[in-house]
Design a protein around this motif. Structure first.
Motif, PDB file in Angstrom:
ATOM      1  N   ALA A 130       0.815  -1.219   0.000  1.00 30.90           N
ATOM      2  CA  ALA A 130       0.000   0.000   0.000  1.00 30.90           C
ATOM      3  C   ALA A 130       0.846   1.266   0.000  1.00 30.90           C
ATOM      4  CB  ALA A 130      -0.926   0.004   1.214  1.00 30.90           C
ATOM      5  N   CYS A 131       2.010   1.187   0.610  1.00 31.98           N
ATOM      6  CA  CYS A 131       2.867   2.378   0.712  1.00 31.98           C
ATOM      7  C   CYS A 131       4.183   2.205  -0.037  1.00 31.98           C
ATOM      8  CB  CYS A 131       3.140   2.701   2.183  1.00 31.98           C
ATOM      9  SG  CYS A 131       1.643   3.020   3.143  1.00 31.98           S
ATOM     10  N   GLY A 132       4.283   1.160  -0.854  1.00 31.63           N
ATOM     11  CA  GLY A 132       5.501   0.914  -1.610  1.00 31.63           C
ATOM     12  C   GLY A 132       5.537   1.727  -2.895  1.00 31.63           C
ATOM     13  N   LYS A 133       6.717   1.815  -3.487  1.00 27.08           N
ATOM     14  CA  LYS A 133       6.898   2.561  -4.732  1.00 27.08           C
ATOM     15  C   LYS A 133       7.247   1.582  -5.856  1.00 27.08           C
ATOM     16  CE  LYS A 133       6.482   6.612  -2.716  1.00 27.08           C
ATOM     17  NZ  LYS A 133       5.352   7.506  -3.001  1.00 27.08           N
ATOM     18  N   ARG A 134       6.349   1.492  -6.846  1.00 23.83           N
ATOM     19  CA  ARG A 134       6.606   0.617  -7.993  1.00 23.83           C
ATOM     20  C   ARG A 134       6.170   1.326  -9.274  1.00 23.83           C
ATOM     21  NH1 ARG A 134       7.830  -4.634  -7.090  1.00 23.83           N
ATOM     22  NH2 ARG A 134       6.901  -5.327  -9.063  1.00 23.83           N
ATOM     23  N   GLU A 135       7.027   1.218 -10.288  1.00 20.49           N
ATOM     24  CA  GLU A 135       6.728   1.847 -11.570  1.00 20.49           C
ATOM     25  C   GLU A 135       5.859   0.914 -12.410  1.00 20.49           C
ATOM     26  OE1 GLU A 135       7.550   4.888 -12.493  1.00 20.49           O
ATOM     27  OE2 GLU A 135       8.569   5.279 -10.577  1.00 20.49           O
TER      28      GLU A 135
END
Length: 311
Positions: A255-260
């Motif tokens: 939910a709070c991760g960064k993924r392109e």
């Protein structure tokens, strides 16, 4: 509501029994004041979990509170009509509560959905199902979150805790490593499996099984007849901490991760997510709710769920 919950509900209705909810898209707009009142009333009703034991309630309240404390600023308030937030069949033998909060852009959260269902069984006793699920938007490919506790007697429980993948784990081994290996989710499943009262649970639906992750906790917990206190002990000392650990992993990594996510991949995610939600509504909820709550209530509730699912 989650697909596994609905299928469990369908199976219970064909032996013992239970199910969930819809309303017309033409309902009137809700004012800011009445919306807040509905949010407060619905939240109180949902968070009561009135038909379950104290450890079971504490677990659910803890999970819901953790999600809302962590993601609350990213979520709209619950504006479901009151007769969808809590509803029952004409005889009162089945009651349910539904709680949905959608994400505020640019949040990665599509929506969170919580529910409880209580149904008196024709054989005596009752079926109680509590669930909390969270769906992410196509702006990320991270897994969703699913928790369900299905209790058919004081000494029998089915537990499902999972981060359902949204990509093919064979085609994307890095996805498997990131969300399932590096997070050591398997250790939580193995820890619970060591208890003598715990046995694997296999859904009769092959479709449901193919949606689960390889680290999914899907177990049946059975304690000896006349020993419901042992079940409460297991829920408090084992299920509660494991569920909260898995939720914490989901909050941090998903939910709070960064993924392109590229545009082509985003379109694929949207299509896949919609297919799964459509199966939930049309096959499971749509078939079991009318039998439990009657066609009028079922139509009202299922309509609202269909709106949020976008199907």
């Amino acid at each position: 509501m989650a697909l596994i919950l609905c299928h469990s509900l369908h199976c219970s209705l064909t032996a013992p029994a239970a199910s969930l909810p819809s309303i017309k898209s033409s309902r009137p707009k809700i004012s800011a004041i009445s919306s807040m009142e509905q949010h407060n009333d619905g939240s109180r009703k949902f968070i009561e979990f009135p038909f379950v034991s104290a450890p079971h309630k504490d677990l659910m309240v803890g999970l819901v509170s953790t999600v809302e404390n962590r993601l609350g600023s990213q979520l709209h308030t619950c504006t479901l009509p009151l007769d969808v937030q809590h509803y029952q069949n004409p005889s009162g033998s089945a009651q349910a509560s539904l709680y949905i909060r959608s994400g505020i852009e640019p949040s990665l959260v599509d929506f969170i959905l919580g529910s409880w269902i209580h149904c008196d069984l024709p054989t005596g006793g009752a079926l109680n199902i509590t669930s909390l699920s969270a769906y992410l938007s196509a702006s990320t490919d991270a897994p969703n979150f699913l928790f369900e506790l299905i209790r058919s007697s004081p000494t029998s429980v089915v537990l499902i805790v999972d981060l359902p993948p949204r990509k093919d784990l064979v085609l994307y081994p890095d996805y498997l490593q990131t969300f399932y290996e590096n997070t050591q989710l398997e250790s939580r499943r193995q820890s619970l499996a060591k208890l003598p009262e715990v046995q694997p649970y296999f859904s009769s639906s092959l479709y449901i099984r193919c949606l689960s992750s390889p680290t999914a906790i899907m177990v049946r917990i059975e304690t000896k007849a006349g020993q419901p206190e042992r079940m409460e002990e297991i829920i408090k000392d084992h299920v509660d901490p494991i569920a909260k650990e898995v939720l914490g992993i989901w909050l941090d990594q998903c939910a709070c991760g960064k993924r392109e996510v590229g545009e082509t991949e985003k379109a694929c995610l949207e299509k896949r997510d919609k297919l799964i939600k459509s199966q939930t509504v049309e096959i499971d909820i749509g078939s079991s709710f009318p039998r439990l709550f009657g066609p009028e209530v079922a139509e009202r509730v299922v309509g609202v769920i269909r709106e949020f699912y976008g199907v």
